[in-house]
Design an enzyme around this catalytic site. Structure first.
Site, mmCIF file in Angstrom:
data_model
loop_
_atom_site.group_PDB
_atom_site.id
_atom_site.type_symbol
_atom_site.label_atom_id
_atom_site.label_comp_id
_atom_site.label_asym_id
_atom_site.label_seq_id
_atom_site.Cartn_x
_atom_site.Cartn_y
_atom_site.Cartn_z
ATOM 1 N N GLY A 1 14.570 23.609 53.130
ATOM 2 C CA GLY A 1 15.703 23.204 52.211
ATOM 3 C C GLY A 1 16.933 24.022 51.076
ATOM 4 N N GLY B 1 16.570 26.848 45.602
ATOM 5 C CA GLY B 1 16.539 26.520 44.247
ATOM 6 C C GLY B 1 14.904 25.795 44.092
ATOM 7 N N THR B 2 14.604 24.817 45.587
ATOM 8 C CA THR B 2 13.787 23.711 45.095
ATOM 9 C C THR B 2 12.618 24.003 45.075
ATOM 10 O OG1 THR B 2 14.718 24.054 47.873
ATOM 11 C CG2 THR B 2 15.662 22.557 46.404
ATOM 12 N N GLU C 1 44.718 19.999 33.170
ATOM 13 C CA GLU C 1 43.120 20.254 33.599
ATOM 14 C C GLU C 1 43.439 17.986 32.762
ATOM 15 O OE1 GLU C 1 40.683 20.816 34.656
ATOM 16 O OE2 GLU C 1 41.789 23.019 34.649
HETATM 17 P P1 ADP Z 1 13.374 28.754 47.028
HETATM 18 O O1 ADP Z 1 12.501 29.216 47.352
HETATM 19 O O2 ADP Z 1 13.280 27.202 47.152
HETATM 20 O O3 ADP Z 1 14.017 29.208 46.276
HETATM 21 P P2 ADP Z 1 11.612 28.843 44.356
HETATM 22 O O4 ADP Z 1 10.307 28.274 44.404
HETATM 23 O O5 ADP Z 1 11.735 29.874 44.124
HETATM 24 O O6 ADP Z 1 13.202 28.512 44.619
HETATM 25 O O7 ADP Z 1 12.077 28.227 42.986
HETATM 26 C C1 ADP Z 1 12.716 28.764 41.932
HETATM 27 C C2 ADP Z 1 12.327 28.601 40.414
HETATM 28 O O8 ADP Z 1 12.302 26.927 39.982
HETATM 29 C C3 ADP Z 1 10.639 28.095 40.770
HETATM 30 O O9 ADP Z 1 9.492 29.402 39.978
HETATM 31 C C4 ADP Z 1 10.530 27.225 39.433
HETATM 32 O O10 ADP Z 1 10.763 28.001 37.919
HETATM 33 C C5 ADP Z 1 12.110 26.488 39.577
HETATM 34 N N1 ADP Z 1 11.691 25.079 40.263
HETATM 35 C C6 ADP Z 1 12.203 24.996 41.410
HETATM 36 N N2 ADP Z 1 12.156 24.055 42.106
HETATM 37 C C7 ADP Z 1 10.733 23.565 41.239
HETATM 38 C C8 ADP Z 1 9.857 22.548 41.412
HETATM 39 N N3 ADP Z 1 9.719 21.319 42.284
HETATM 40 N N4 ADP Z 1 9.598 21.913 40.533
HETATM 41 C C9 ADP Z 1 9.101 22.419 39.126
HETATM 42 N N5 ADP Z 1 9.675 24.067 38.739
HETATM 43 C C10 ADP Z 1 10.800 24.344 40.810
#
Ligand code: ADP
Length: 599
Positions: free
Chosen positions: A198, A201-202, A420
């Protein structure tokens, strides 16, 4: 980072030891220089003895230190065994009443002992480091895999929202980690490796952590980039260490973030590819090396599953893929709720509304949004987060931080206002475009002005008309500058780049041109691709023509709209020069009052 700390402290050690050694050597040389009496020929001693001016002699092997009656001290070297006890020299001295002193050992100062000790320490240190390097324990490079402290394992499924399917899929891993024996007894096969796929940030890391948290199992974190090193064998040795640790802590979760950094297909001609291949092979070996019931589950995350080496995805390795996608409206609302719990939010705030206005935000973006809003509330001296804070925070996350300190010349402001307004008027009048959210000429991030659209719902696919509208909107800025100010500026550079990018994808990926529904990946296209068949010269030329055609069509469309709605563009630009920012209502009011002729 760990590595930084380690190398720094090592460098400190080395420089401290070098400093001490240099200082000691300096002191020894100085003390020697100060203490050493001048050396004279042996005949001088014989002459002085004859003259009877010698007061004393210190015999030190064949070296003699001579003290004269007048207090002068000299040194000389006697022929071998000349000053030995059974020679005639000693009785001769005695007969002349010379004070005789005998020393056996060569002169040793405390400094030289110190230097010797330090030298030994230094050599020992070097040997130890060398030993560790050759056995794969490299201080600067190890300890990258850290066991998560209790705080990270306290994350549970309740902290992860919006990825229900993914959660469902990984639930059985939790059961397995809790009772590996029961699973083995039934004969169930648990995947050794799970690949979370994915965009960034997911919540992939969060999900992996929550599995460990739910199962109360240790969580070993590593990032693929930790294993990418210049020195051959280092990455592989680190993989070995990671799995050694994992086996010691079973049942446990090993999490490898950014798997693509190590897991890239072999054979691609990258610089350090030998090293990478070795690391990847080690990873494959380790994954094959433990039995499924050993209680180690490897979870890896990537956003580029397409570039992974196929060997990684074979059975017994990362044979299960779980997609962790961007959250939909409902998911966003839940994520907002989770993060809003951690700050004081005004009960009036409608999180559903905010979820609707944040299409395309990832979980991390939403967490960031809540945090920014809290900071804004604090700055405003309030104790709760209001809806306005959240709105402002969203703009900040979307468009970057306002840079009010950047001083623009009047002409730059004028250019920006027309530019703009051009975007905004084209966007407002094209039926297939997303609704406008905001237009501003306050510099944000790297841009001098921003026209922001927000889709009404979540969009997963785009129609051809939508993409064409997008190109026309991007051209609107340049067109407005040309028509009103008779100028072209570099400010349209990014627009042009984005428009060309969209057009190229329409032709090469989406099959939306006369070239038909074929994939025309070019080796130097916007995607890193090893699959792309080479394009024939003729096709490449046609692709270029089609791309140009699409962009020019967008340009013409924008030109017609701006020319026809000059009054709206002018009114909006003039308003922007005064108020700097217009929201959706403000834009609508201007569009309505500037008596644009019916489209
Ligand atoms: P990835 O590993 O996919 O890049 P992370 O797990 O590092 O993303 O996400 C970073 C932060 O964003 C998490 O620590 C959390 O605070 C927030 N976050 C991301 N996805 C979610 C989710 N599905 N539910 C709650 N918080 C989330």
């Amino acid at each position: 980072m760990f590595s930084g700390k380690w190398t720094r402290s090592r460098a400190l050690w080395i420089s401290a030891i070098t400093l001490i050694l240099v200082a000691t050597a300096g002191l020894i040389i100085r003390s020697r220089e100060a203490a050493e009496p001048p050396q004279v020929p042996f005949s001088d001693l014989l002459r002085d003895l004859d003259r009877g001016v010698v007061a004393g002699v210190v015999v030190n092997g064949d070296t003699l230190e001579i003290k004269l009656a007048d207090g002068k001290v000299m040194r000389t070297v006697a022929p071998a065994n000349y000053a030995a006890a059974n020679s005639t020299f000693i009785p001769e001295l005695a007969s002349k009443h010379v004070r005789i002193e005998v020393r056996n050992a060569p002169d040793q100062t405390p400094y030289s002992y110190g230097a010797l000790a330090l030298g030994l320490v230094f050599v020992g240190f070097l040997g130890f480091t060398l030993y560790r390097v050759t056995t794969g324990h490299i201080p600067a490079l190890e300890s990258r895999t850290r066991e998560a402290g209790p705080e990270s394992t306290s994350v549970t499924f309740a902290d992860v929202a919006g990825v229900d399917e993914a959660k469902e899929e990984v639930k059985e891993i939790v059961d397995f980690l809790r009772q590996p024996d029961r699973f083995a007894a039934i004969g169930g096969r648990i995947p050794k490796g799970v690949l979370l796929v994915g965009p960034p940030g997911t919540g992939k890391t969060l999900l992996a952590r929550s599995i460990a948290g739910e199962a109360k199992a240790p969580f070993l974190f590593a990032s693929g980039s930790d294993f990418v090193e210049m020195y051959a064998g280092v990455g592989a040795s680190r993989i070995r260490k990671l799995f050694r640790d994992a086996r010691r802590h079973a049942s446990c979760i090993v999490f490898i973030d950014e798997l693509d950094a190590v897991g890239r297909s072999r054979g691609s001609n990258s610089l350090s590819h030998e090293e990478r291949e070795q690391t990847l092979n080690q990873l494959l070996v380790e994954m094959d090396g433990f039995a499924p019931n050993q209680g180690v589950v490897v979870i890896a995350a990537t956003n580029r599953p397409d570039i992974l080496d196929p060997a990684l995805l074979r059975p017994g390795r990362f044979d299960r893929q779980v997609t962790v996608g961007a959250p939909d409206v409902k998911g966003r609302e839940q994520i907002l709720r989770i993060h809003a719990r951690k700050v004081a939010v005004d009960p009036e705030v409608d999180l559903h509304l905010i979820a609707r206005g944040t299409s395309g935000f990832s979980g991390a973006d939403l967490a960031n949004l809540i945090n920014e809003a809290a900071l804004l509330a604090v700055r405003a001296g309030r104790s709760v987060v209001m809806a306005s804070d959240l709105d402002q925070a969203r703009d900040k996350v979307l468009m970057g931080v306002e840079r009010r300190s950047l001083t623009m010349t009047e002409h730059d402001r004028l250019t920006c206002a027309y530019h703009e307004s051009g975007h905004a008027v084209v966007a407002a009048l094209l039926p297939d475009a997303d609704p406008l959210h905001k237009v501003t000429i306050i510099p944000r991030g790297l841009a001098l002005g921003v026209t922001m659209q927000l889709p009404e719902g979540d969009r997963y696919t785009h129609t051809r008309e939508y993409l064409e509208a997008q190109i026309a909107i991007l051209m609107g800025g340049r067109v407005a500058e040309e028509l009103f100010l008779r100028q072209m500026t570099s400010g349209a550079g990014n627009d042009i780049e984005r428009a060309t990018g969209i057009a190229r994808r329409m032709v090469c990926e989406f099959g939306m041109s006369s070239l038909g529904p074929l994939a025309y990946h070019t080796p130097d296209g916007p995607w890193e691709t090893d699959r792309g068949a080479g394009l024939s010269e003729a096709t490449a030329q046609r692709v270029d023509e089609e791309v140009r055609e699409l962009v020019m069509r967008g340009y013409e469309a924008a030109r017609q709209i701006v020319a026809k709605h000059r009054a709206s563009v002018r009114a909006m630009a003039e308003e922007l020069l005064v108020v700097e920012s217009l929201d959706a209502d403000g834009i609508r009011a201007i569009m309505a009052s500037s008596s644009a002729p019916a489209a």
